[in-house]
Design an enzyme around this catalytic site. Structure first.
Site, PDB file in Angstrom:
ATOM      1  N   LYS A 138       1.085  -1.125   0.086  1.00 55.77           N
ATOM      2  CA  LYS A 138       0.021   0.109  -0.055  1.00 55.77           C
ATOM      3  C   LYS A 138       0.865   1.243  -0.146  1.00 55.77           C
ATOM      4  O   LYS A 138       1.345   1.560   1.054  1.00 55.77           O
ATOM      5  CB  LYS A 138      -1.059   0.290   1.218  1.00 55.77           C
ATOM      6  CG  LYS A 138      -2.028   1.156   1.085  1.00 55.77           C
ATOM      7  CD  LYS A 138      -2.527   1.780   2.331  1.00 55.77           C
ATOM      8  CE  LYS A 138      -1.974   2.857   2.800  1.00 55.77           C
ATOM      9  NZ  LYS A 138      -1.660   4.127   2.036  1.00 55.77           N
ATOM     10  N   GLY A 146      -5.088   3.738  -1.112  1.00 54.34           N
ATOM     11  CA  GLY A 146      -6.227   4.188  -0.388  1.00 54.34           C
ATOM     12  C   GLY A 146      -5.198   4.971   0.944  1.00 54.34           C
ATOM     13  O   GLY A 146      -4.186   4.939   0.992  1.00 54.34           O
ATOM     14  N   GLY A 188      -4.577   5.720   4.846  1.00 53.14           N
ATOM     15  CA  GLY A 188      -4.256   4.871   5.942  1.00 53.14           C
ATOM     16  C   GLY A 188      -5.152   4.376   6.934  1.00 53.14           C
ATOM     17  O   GLY A 188      -5.198   3.234   7.059  1.00 53.14           O
ATOM     18  N   GLY A 202      -5.155   1.184   4.674  1.00 50.67           N
ATOM     19  CA  GLY A 202      -4.013   0.815   5.477  1.00 50.67           C
ATOM     20  C   GLY A 202      -4.275  -0.067   6.703  1.00 50.67           C
ATOM     21  O   GLY A 202      -3.895  -1.161   6.870  1.00 50.67           O
ATOM     22  N   GLU A 251      10.305   1.883  10.217  1.00 48.05           N
ATOM     23  CA  GLU A 251      11.341   2.703   9.822  1.00 48.05           C
ATOM     24  C   GLU A 251      10.648   4.113   9.966  1.00 48.05           C
ATOM     25  O   GLU A 251       9.667   4.368   9.135  1.00 48.05           O
ATOM     26  CB  GLU A 251      11.698   2.454   8.480  1.00 48.05           C
ATOM     27  CG  GLU A 251      12.367   1.204   8.257  1.00 48.05           C
ATOM     28  CD  GLU A 251      13.834   1.107   8.701  1.00 48.05           C
ATOM     29  OE1 GLU A 251      14.438   2.087   8.978  1.00 48.05           O
ATOM     30  OE2 GLU A 251      14.475  -0.018   9.054  1.00 48.05           O
ATOM     31  N   CYS A 308      13.761  11.213   5.885  1.00 49.61           N
ATOM     32  CA  CYS A 308      13.873  10.883   7.262  1.00 49.61           C
ATOM     33  C   CYS A 308      15.327  11.000   7.624  1.00 49.61           C
ATOM     34  O   CYS A 308      15.354  11.280   9.027  1.00 49.61           O
ATOM     35  CB  CYS A 308      13.416   9.235   7.420  1.00 49.61           C
ATOM     36  SG  CYS A 308      14.444   8.227   6.203  1.00 49.61           S
ATOM     37  N   GLU A 326      10.455  16.682  13.856  1.00 42.12           N
ATOM     38  CA  GLU A 326      10.640  16.430  12.930  1.00 42.12           C
ATOM     39  C   GLU A 326       9.864  17.493  11.848  1.00 42.12           C
ATOM     40  O   GLU A 326       8.585  17.403  11.927  1.00 42.12           O
ATOM     41  CB  GLU A 326      10.469  15.023  12.403  1.00 42.12           C
ATOM     42  CG  GLU A 326      10.672  14.776  10.779  1.00 42.12           C
ATOM     43  CD  GLU A 326      10.488  13.419  10.574  1.00 42.12           C
ATOM     44  OE1 GLU A 326       9.272  12.721  10.760  1.00 42.12           O
ATOM     45  OE2 GLU A 326      11.405  12.727   9.867  1.00 42.12           O
TER      46      GLU A 326
HETATM   47  P1  NAD Z   1       2.535   8.798   7.567  1.00 43.70           P
HETATM   48  O1  NAD Z   1       2.929   7.979   8.580  1.00 43.70           O
HETATM   49  O2  NAD Z   1       1.572   9.671   7.570  1.00 43.70           O
HETATM   50  O3  NAD Z   1       2.040   7.715   6.474  1.00 43.70           O
HETATM   51  C1  NAD Z   1       3.121   6.695   6.046  1.00 43.70           C
HETATM   52  C2  NAD Z   1       1.766   5.545   5.275  1.00 43.70           C
HETATM   53  O4  NAD Z   1       1.341   4.837   6.580  1.00 43.70           O
HETATM   54  C3  NAD Z   1       1.041   5.819   4.124  1.00 43.70           C
HETATM   55  O5  NAD Z   1       1.073   5.019   3.162  1.00 43.70           O
HETATM   56  C4  NAD Z   1      -0.201   6.095   4.990  1.00 43.70           C
HETATM   57  O6  NAD Z   1      -1.202   6.036   4.111  1.00 43.70           O
HETATM   58  C5  NAD Z   1      -0.169   4.856   5.946  1.00 43.70           C
HETATM   59  N1  NAD Z   1      -1.096   4.679   7.032  1.00 43.70           N
HETATM   60  C6  NAD Z   1      -1.163   5.937   7.594  1.00 43.70           C
HETATM   61  N2  NAD Z   1      -2.258   5.763   8.977  1.00 43.70           N
HETATM   62  C7  NAD Z   1      -2.304   4.414   8.773  1.00 43.70           C
HETATM   63  C8  NAD Z   1      -3.039   3.362   9.631  1.00 43.70           C
HETATM   64  N3  NAD Z   1      -3.729   3.801  10.763  1.00 43.70           N
HETATM   65  N4  NAD Z   1      -2.943   2.010   9.517  1.00 43.70           N
HETATM   66  C9  NAD Z   1      -2.075   1.672   8.257  1.00 43.70           C
HETATM   67  N5  NAD Z   1      -1.439   2.418   7.509  1.00 43.70           N
HETATM   68  C10 NAD Z   1      -1.482   3.837   7.705  1.00 43.70           C
HETATM   69  O7  NAD Z   1       4.202   9.214   6.939  1.00 43.70           O
HETATM   70  P2  NAD Z   1       4.147  10.039   5.734  1.00 43.70           P
HETATM   71  O8  NAD Z   1       3.898  11.434   6.007  1.00 43.70           O
HETATM   72  O9  NAD Z   1       3.586   9.434   4.316  1.00 43.70           O
HETATM   73  O10 NAD Z   1       5.752  10.016   5.526  1.00 43.70           O
HETATM   74  C11 NAD Z   1       6.819  10.879   6.337  1.00 43.70           C
HETATM   75  C12 NAD Z   1       7.248  10.276   7.235  1.00 43.70           C
HETATM   76  O11 NAD Z   1       8.071   8.929   7.165  1.00 43.70           O
HETATM   77  C13 NAD Z   1       8.309  10.979   7.943  1.00 43.70           C
HETATM   78  O12 NAD Z   1       8.075  10.883   9.290  1.00 43.70           O
HETATM   79  C14 NAD Z   1       9.742  10.278   7.685  1.00 43.70           C
HETATM   80  O13 NAD Z   1      10.506  10.503   8.681  1.00 43.70           O
HETATM   81  C15 NAD Z   1       9.071   8.784   7.770  1.00 43.70           C
HETATM   82  N6  NAD Z   1      10.125   8.064   6.844  1.00 43.70           N
HETATM   83  C16 NAD Z   1      11.210   7.220   7.468  1.00 43.70           C
HETATM   84  C17 NAD Z   1      12.082   6.331   6.890  1.00 43.70           C
HETATM   85  C18 NAD Z   1      12.807   5.617   7.330  1.00 43.70           C
HETATM   86  O14 NAD Z   1      13.384   4.683   6.956  1.00 43.70           O
HETATM   87  N7  NAD Z   1      13.164   5.631   8.836  1.00 43.70           N
HETATM   88  C19 NAD Z   1      11.922   6.821   5.268  1.00 43.70           C
HETATM   89  C20 NAD Z   1      11.137   7.615   4.798  1.00 43.70           C
HETATM   90  C21 NAD Z   1      10.366   8.327   5.686  1.00 43.70           C
END
Ligand code: NAD
Length: 506
Positions: free
Chosen positions: A190, A221, A223, A227, A265, A299, A398
């Site tokens: 997803k 879709g 999260g 998700g 991650e 990140c 962040e």
């Molecule tokens: P996010 O947590 O908002 O969303 C990430 C994913 O999770 C999306 O696909 C979203 O639809 C899904 N999601 C959201 N709520 C969910 C739920 N309740 N159940 C299942 N899935 C759900 O993050 P973002 O805004 O897309 O990405 C930015 C974040 O990602 C930053 O905090 C960044 O640091 C982190 N990030 C970490 C790494 C790493 O390797 N540590 C790499 C890239 C990004």
């Protein structure tokens, strides 16, 4: 929009509807489900509509992945047969690099050159790399407890739920898919609802190879709808998530209800320590790349730049001068260094930190606004603030945009104390030509990866992941092998020794 973008738009079409892809087939948008506009940050115009996968559609995807796992040929194939298909995937990605780079740039706002030169290459390389990892994996044998031979083998864990963020969809999610399927698993991916285009195309391309249907499925879709249905589905065996820390905690709790292993991650607020012994020019280049690469949305950004007081004025002055000259613009223009941030609410959030910084006693050094040279699109001026202390919100949260925060320090112990005073621990940077200082920083920074005199670089063979609220688990050859497989011990006596004969005597 520049001429290159217009040419690309003529050359490559974008699906009007981005739907799920299940059991080797594109799902028709005629079914039920909400339509969510897919917006390009280059213009803020709508470029497609995402048909959100309902709970039923997720169920359909997971059941297909389960069926492909239990009854399909994938996990029974020899490793060499699977490897051949993984290499076909690498090749089909390479053959379509222009289109994938275009879709990623259009949808996520990342610069075309960077996506093509790095993210698309990495996507292909992920499939080659994990095919090789699977093909080189070995088991264990124990003979110490005589007369037994105990062998430890690994088997695929089952169906993986793979959930990724919007900041580097191709590079990150291709790694999840590759590391999951390489060991014989099947998966449901997803992507982020903000950036579905490139990965939808990758999954289509994967099905131009000999991969059996049902091994790689994709649902699109939001999260809390798609998700959540995926993570909580009883037929999912393992959850691999990259995204924000709060979401990660929710997903871990949900996965915990089903006792599913989860890899997280998550976010970071990493310290970039620049000492007075550092090569100033390189440290400056590295600090700029460390915070502004990938449009500031990464990140592993070195977002808290800690500078030794004796060199702080000079370094910060140079940093500000360079920030003002960074080319912000259309990500498809080859000269652009920073493209737009991904979506409007995110841009508003990033900008809100300017006032937050000032209210915390910080000083705006440069930027702090939308880039006024662009009539449309989510372009931000590269921004830097000097914080009053590490307790300031801009040092603790962040921000995930082209937004650097500076602090000064007097000695390395103070710098390390500041670096570690964070709820995150993803990476740490140290710039110094003094070996004992480098060694001390490497030992004492509480972060999963330490970069010495270099901006970020990923070694896929070595673990990557976070301490503290930056995550649980690691990605690497060995870690992914462990995460996506179950261990099994089989014990065999090497001689037919007599067994006690219970119940045999009268
Ligand atoms: P996010 O947590 O908002 O969303 C990430 C994913 O999770 C999306 O696909 C979203 O639809 C899904 N999601 C959201 N709520 C969910 C739920 N309740 N159940 C299942 N899935 C759900 O993050 P973002 O805004 O897309 O990405 C930015 C974040 O990602 C930053 O905090 C960044 O640091 C982190 N990030 C970490 C790494 C790493 O390797 N540590 C790499 C890239 C990004």
């Amino acid at each position: 929009m520049n001429a290159v973008t217009q040419d690309m738009m003529k050359k490559f079409s974008v699906n009007q509807h981005v739907t799920s892809f299940i059991d080797g087939n594109s799902v028709s948008p005629s079914g039920s489900g909400e339509d969510i506009p897919v917006i390009s940050p280059i213009t803020e115009g709508q470029i497609s509509l995402l048909r959100e996968a309902s709970i039923d559609e997720v169920d359909h995807a997971v059941r297909n992945a389960r069926d492909a796992f239990e009854n399909g040929p994938w996990r029974h194939m020899s490793v060499d047969e699977r490897k051949a298909i993984m290499l076909q995937i690498r090749d089909v990605i390479a053959a379509n690099a222009d289109e994938l780079a275009y879709l990623e740039s259009l949808n996520a706002g990342l610069t075309l050159n960077y996506v093509k030169g790095f993210h698309v290459k990495r996507a292909g390389w992920n499939f080659e790399f994990f095919a090789e990892v699977a093909s080189q994996a070995s088991g264990e044998a124990y003979t110490q407890t005589q007369p037994y031979l105990s062998v430890v083998t690994r088997e695929p864990i089952g169906v993986g739920a793979l959930i990724g963020p919007w900041n580097a969809p191709l590079a990150l999610c291709s790694m999840k898919v590759a590391s999951c399927i390489a060991f014989g698993n099947t998966c449901v991916l997803k992507p982020s609802e903000f950036t579905p285009l490139s990965l939808r195309r990758v999954v289509e391309l994967i099905h131009e190879t000999d991969i059996p249907k049902g091994v790689v499925n994709l649902v699109n879709g939001r999260g809390h709808v798609t998700g959540d249905a995926l993570v909580s589905h009883p037929e999912v065996d393992v959850v691999s998530f990259t995204g924000g820390t709060k979401t990660g905690a929710m997903i871990a709790a949900r996965a915990g209800e089903g006792l599913k292993p989860v890899g997280l991650e998550l976010g970071g607020k990493s310290a970039n320590i620049i000492t007075a012994t550092a090569d100033m020019d390189r440290a400056l280049d590295g600090a700029i790349l460390g915070i502004y690469s990938n449009n500031g949305q990464q990140c592993l950004a070195g977002s808290r730049i800690l500078v030794e007081r004796s060199i702080a004025d000079e370094l910060i002055e140079k940093f500000v001068a360079r920030s003002k000259k960074i080319k912000v613009g259309d990500p498809m223009d080859g000269a652009t260094e920073i493209g737009p941030v991904c979506y409007r609410a995110h841009m508003d959030r990033v900008l809100s930190f300017v006032d937050i910084a000032k209210n915390d006693g910080g000083e705006l050094l440069t930027g702090g606004s939308r880039d006024s040279r662009h009539e449309t699109g989510l372009y931000l001026e590269p921004t830097a603030v000097m914080a009053k202390s590490n307790d300031a919100q801009v040092c603790q949260e962040e921000i995930f945009g082209p937004f650097a925060t500076f602090l000064t320090y007097d000695d390395i112990d103070e710098a390390l104390a500041i670096a570690n005073a964070s709820e995150f621990g993803l990476v740490g940077y140290i710039w110094s030509d003094h070996l004992p200082t480098v060694m001390k920083a490497s030992q004492e920074m509480r972060a999963g990866t330490i970069w010495v005199n270099t901006p970020m670089t990923r070694e896929l063979r070595a673990p990557f992941g976070g301490y503290k609220k930056s995550g649980i688990g690691r990605d690497s050859a060995k870690d992914c092998l462990q995460f996506f497989t179950e261990e099994k011990t089989t014990t065999i006596p090497m001689s037919t020794f007599p067994l006690a004969k219970w119940g045999a005597s009268d």
